[in-house]
Design a protein around this motif. Structure first.
Motif, PDB file in Angstrom:
ATOM      1  N   ARG A   3       0.843  -1.187   0.000  1.00 51.82           N
ATOM      2  CA  ARG A   3       0.000   0.000   0.000  1.00 51.82           C
ATOM      3  C   ARG A   3       0.884   1.245   0.000  1.00 51.82           C
ATOM      4  N   VAL A   4       0.691   2.108  -0.969  1.00 52.16           N
ATOM      5  CA  VAL A   4       1.444   3.351  -1.042  1.00 52.16           C
ATOM      6  C   VAL A   4       0.676   4.389  -0.226  1.00 52.16           C
ATOM      7  N   PRO A   5       1.348   5.078   0.701  1.00 46.51           N
ATOM      8  CA  PRO A   5       0.650   6.073   1.514  1.00 46.51           C
ATOM      9  C   PRO A   5       0.020   7.169   0.653  1.00 46.51           C
ATOM     10  N   SER A   6      -1.147   7.620   1.067  1.00 43.32           N
ATOM     11  CA  SER A   6      -1.836   8.671   0.314  1.00 43.32           C
ATOM     12  C   SER A   6      -1.009   9.949   0.266  1.00 43.32           C
ATOM     13  N   SER A   7      -0.203  10.181   1.294  1.00 45.37           N
ATOM     14  CA  SER A   7       0.650  11.369   1.297  1.00 45.37           C
ATOM     15  C   SER A   7       1.654  11.321   0.142  1.00 45.37           C
ATOM     16  N   GLY A  38      -4.840  12.663  -7.676  1.00 44.60           N
ATOM     17  CA  GLY A  38      -5.817  13.219  -6.738  1.00 44.60           C
ATOM     18  C   GLY A  38      -6.966  12.263  -6.471  1.00 44.60           C
ATOM     19  N   LEU A  39      -7.417  11.583  -7.513  1.00 47.02           N
ATOM     20  CA  LEU A  39      -8.505  10.606  -7.327  1.00 47.02           C
ATOM     21  C   LEU A  39      -8.055   9.418  -6.485  1.00 47.02           C
ATOM     22  N   VAL A  40      -6.850   8.927  -6.748  1.00 52.54           N
ATOM     23  CA  VAL A  40      -6.331   7.791  -5.975  1.00 52.54           C
ATOM     24  C   VAL A  40      -6.153   8.189  -4.509  1.00 52.54           C
ATOM     25  N   ALA A  41      -5.534   9.343  -4.275  1.00 56.29           N
ATOM     26  CA  ALA A  41      -5.337   9.804  -2.904  1.00 56.29           C
ATOM     27  C   ALA A  41      -6.686  10.078  -2.240  1.00 56.29           C
ATOM     28  N   TRP A  45      -8.181   8.840   1.268  1.00 54.07           N
ATOM     29  CA  TRP A  45      -8.586   9.786   2.315  1.00 54.07           C
ATOM     30  C   TRP A  45     -10.001   9.483   2.784  1.00 54.07           C
ATOM     31  N   HIS A  46     -10.870   9.172   1.850  1.00 56.74           N
ATOM     32  CA  HIS A  46     -12.250   8.845   2.192  1.00 56.74           C
ATOM     33  C   HIS A  46     -12.317   7.532   2.979  1.00 56.74           C
ATOM     34  N   ARG A  47     -11.568   6.552   2.552  1.00 60.17           N
ATOM     35  CA  ARG A  47     -11.561   5.269   3.239  1.00 60.17           C
ATOM     36  C   ARG A  47     -11.058   5.402   4.673  1.00 60.17           C
ATOM     37  N   ARG A  48     -10.044   6.220   4.865  1.00 61.12           N
ATOM     38  CA  ARG A  48      -9.428   6.352   6.185  1.00 61.12           C
ATOM     39  C   ARG A  48     -10.130   7.353   7.098  1.00 61.12           C
ATOM     40  N   GLY A  49     -10.663   8.426   6.535  1.00 63.47           N
ATOM     41  CA  GLY A  49     -11.211   9.492   7.385  1.00 63.47           C
ATOM     42  C   GLY A  49     -12.608   9.935   7.059  1.00 63.47           C
ATOM     43  N   GLY A  50     -13.236   9.291   6.085  1.00 65.65           N
ATOM     44  CA  GLY A  50     -14.596   9.657   5.725  1.00 65.65           C
ATOM     45  C   GLY A  50     -14.659  10.924   4.892  1.00 65.65           C
ATOM     46  N   VAL A  51     -15.863  11.409   4.759  1.00 61.57           N
ATOM     47  CA  VAL A  51     -16.103  12.591   3.922  1.00 61.57           C
ATOM     48  C   VAL A  51     -15.351  13.822   4.413  1.00 61.57           C
ATOM     49  N   PRO A  52     -15.334  14.112   5.725  1.00 60.25           N
ATOM     50  CA  PRO A  52     -14.615  15.328   6.155  1.00 60.25           C
ATOM     51  C   PRO A  52     -13.130  15.316   5.779  1.00 60.25           C
ATOM     52  N   ALA A  53     -12.472  14.181   5.971  1.00 62.04           N
ATOM     53  CA  ALA A  53     -11.045  14.101   5.624  1.00 62.04           C
ATOM     54  C   ALA A  53     -10.843  14.234   4.120  1.00 62.04           C
ATOM     55  N   ALA A  54     -11.653  13.529   3.351  1.00 62.60           N
ATOM     56  CA  ALA A  54     -11.515  13.579   1.896  1.00 62.60           C
ATOM     57  C   ALA A  54     -11.796  14.985   1.362  1.00 62.60           C
ATOM     58  N   VAL A  95      -3.552  13.285   8.731  1.00 65.04           N
ATOM     59  CA  VAL A  95      -4.988  12.979   8.764  1.00 65.04           C
ATOM     60  C   VAL A  95      -5.272  11.525   8.385  1.00 65.04           C
ATOM     61  N   ALA A  96      -4.585  11.007   7.375  1.00 61.97           N
ATOM     62  CA  ALA A  96      -4.989   9.709   6.821  1.00 61.97           C
ATOM     63  C   ALA A  96      -3.973   8.583   6.962  1.00 61.97           C
ATOM     64  N   ASP A  97      -2.694   8.896   6.983  1.00 66.60           N
ATOM     65  CA  ASP A  97      -1.698   7.828   6.915  1.00 66.60           C
ATOM     66  C   ASP A  97      -1.115   7.440   8.280  1.00 66.60           C
ATOM     67  N   ARG A  98      -1.092   8.361   9.193  1.00 63.93           N
ATOM     68  CA  ARG A  98      -0.484   8.099  10.507  1.00 63.93           C
ATOM     69  C   ARG A  98      -1.308   7.054  11.249  1.00 63.93           C
ATOM     70  N   GLY A  99      -0.612   6.146  11.853  1.00 57.78           N
ATOM     71  CA  GLY A  99      -1.306   5.163  12.699  1.00 57.78           C
ATOM     72  C   GLY A  99      -2.081   4.226  11.951  1.00 57.78           C
TER      73      GLY A  99
END
Length: 99
Positions: A3-7, A38-41, A45-54, A95-99
């Protein structure tokens, strides 16, 4: 599967989009790279943090792209692109990759 980090994807999209546009002379091709990354990231972002993060990170990604243009007039194109890519990558990681 690795998995490549979204960052990393977001930063690569900003840097790669500019590089492709500059070296090919075809801005739409650079925009395609920027948009695809941008679409891949954004999906991650949506998978990890939902709509607010994305939504927030997506807005930052677009703002970074737009903001790099006036910043480039002050510091140069490559420093501007690397600077905004770093900001977007750091925010994405926090927001999305840490932890």
């Amino acid at each position: 599967m690795v998995r490549v980090p979204s960052s990393a994807v977001a930063a690569a999209g900003l840097v790669g989009g500019y590089a492709v546009a500059r070296w090919t002379g075809k801005r739409p091709l650079g925009a395609a790279v920027l948009g695809a990354a941008g679409l891949v990231a954004g999906r991650e972002w949506h998978r990890r943090g939902g709509v607010p993060a994305a939504a927030g990170l997506g807005a930052l990604y677009v703002a970074g792209f737009a903001g790099s243009h006036p910043l480039a007039k002050k510091v140069g194109a490559w420093p501007a692109v690397f600077g905004v890519a770093g900001v977007v990558a750091a925010a994405s990681w926090a927001v999305a990759d840490r932890g």
